[in-house]
Design an enzyme around this catalytic site. Structure first.
Site: not given
Ligand code: MRU
Length: 350
Positions: A250-251, A240, A199, A53, A51
């Site tokens: 993004n996350k 991302d 993460q 990008a 995982r």
């Protein structure tokens, strides 16, 4: 460029298979998987064994090269048609990180002028290796630019894992911290654990520990209190997908941190390579946001932590509007001010 950091590489090409660091097993075990088929590659991306990008893009590129190396078609047009189909299959694994599509399209594009099947097979392997090698150089450059924005002893917050294992090497948002060790510029990092799949605690805390960075783990809901009480000087995150106007996906949780940065009047930095930009879309409203399985929220380590039958909303990413971003750090330099203009300069053909 130095590579003295004690960090594993997440993706390695081995001619007959791809060796992949299983990010789902970290930090409890350092386990490597052998990806043999296109289905293995699709599954590894979908289930977050790889995982981040750039790492997703690199793995997909090697996946396409591996599959194509076994094609039995001896007609180049039939070869290209099959490659296109398998490109579409891998492109279906995850929707948000544009690096996946960027890498797959670069692979397909690399053989457009090729006229023999053998040449196509070697070209594809060469192109995938180039994507990986270039990403390492790009991350090193991003790390140096990012480090130029930080001062010795600064406390900096991050979310998710935009680290070495999410790229070819070094990372994006975590690259300055790794480089700070080599350059002896001590920094202190506060890593948000990053619910739902952690993460931050499983990967960032582990990765920064490996290279000797001073890292402290917090839960996501501790961010505001930590910024206030620990004197956080900046927030730095990965991306991302970045639209033509600078809006950044993004996350999930990133947008909240950007709002906090504004409230506390501290800089909010996005660190990302050009392969994460999508100049074809005008704004973040056009970025597809992945929604993942409810079990990521209702279960922890396989055990249920929420009532049976509960409704769940599980978006994996959010979009931070450009006006909340102090600067976007790329391998070509630091973008500030009018992002639309700055991004257009980097992608003049769009
Ligand atoms: O769902 P993930 O773990 O793939 O999400 C990753 C992120 O949001 C990262 O910040 C981003 O991909 C940048 S990685 C250099």
């Amino acid at each position: 460029m130095t590579t003295t950091l004690p960090l594993p590489r997440s993706v390695q090409w081995n001619d007959t298979h791809i060796t992949l660091l299983n990010q789902q097993a970290l930090p409890l075990s350092i386990e490597y998987l052998e990806l043999q088929t296109l289905e293995d590659v699709w599954d590894a991306i979908k289930t977050l064994k790889v995982r981040g990008a750039p790492a997703i893009g690199i793995t997909a590129a090697f996946g396409l090269a591996l599959a194509a190396s076994r094609y039995e078609e001896d007609n180049i047009d039939a070869f290209k048609a099959r490659l296109n189909k398998e490109r579409d299959y891998l492109a279906n694994s995850r929707p948000t990180a544009v690096n996946l599509f960027w890498a797959l399209d670069r692979m397909v594009g690399s053989i457009q002028e090729v006229t023999s099947v053998n040449e196509a097979k070697t070209t594809l392997v060469h192109e995938a290796i180039c994507i990986q090698v270039e990403d390492e150089e790009v991350c090193y450059s991003i790390g140096n630019y990012a480090l130029s924005l930080l001062n010795k002893q600064d406390s900096v917050m991050t979310i998710c894992n935009a680290g070495s294992i999410a790229t070819a090497y070094y990372g994006t948002a975590l690259a300055p911290f790794h480089l700070s060790i080599e350059k002896e510029i001590p920094l202190k990092v506060y890593a948000c654990e990053t619910r739902p799949v952690l993460q931050g605690s499983r990967l960032t805390a582990w990765e920064l520990q490996q290279s000797g960075v001073d890292v402290t783990l917090i839960t996501d809901n501790m961010a505001a209190h930590t910024i206030k009480t620990k004197g956080i000087k900046a927030i730095i995150v990965g991306a991302d997908r970045i639209a033509a106007n600078g809006d950044t996906a993004n996350k999930i949780g990133t947008y909240g941190l950007a709002l906090l940065a504004k409230s506390f009047e501290i800089p909010f930095y996005v660190a990302a390579p050009l392969s994460t930009f999508d100049p074809a879309i005008e704004s973040g409203a056009e970025i597809p946001i992945e929604e993942r399985a409810a079990e990521e929220i209702t279960h922890l380590n396989g055990s249920r932590i929420a009532p049976e039958g509960i409704s769940v909303y599980n978006p994996a990413f959010d979009v931070t509007p450009n006006e909340l971003i102090t600067a976007i750090i790329t391998e070509k330099g630091i973008l500030k001010g009018n992002y639309k203009q700055e991004i257009q300069k980097l992608f003049p053909q769009q």
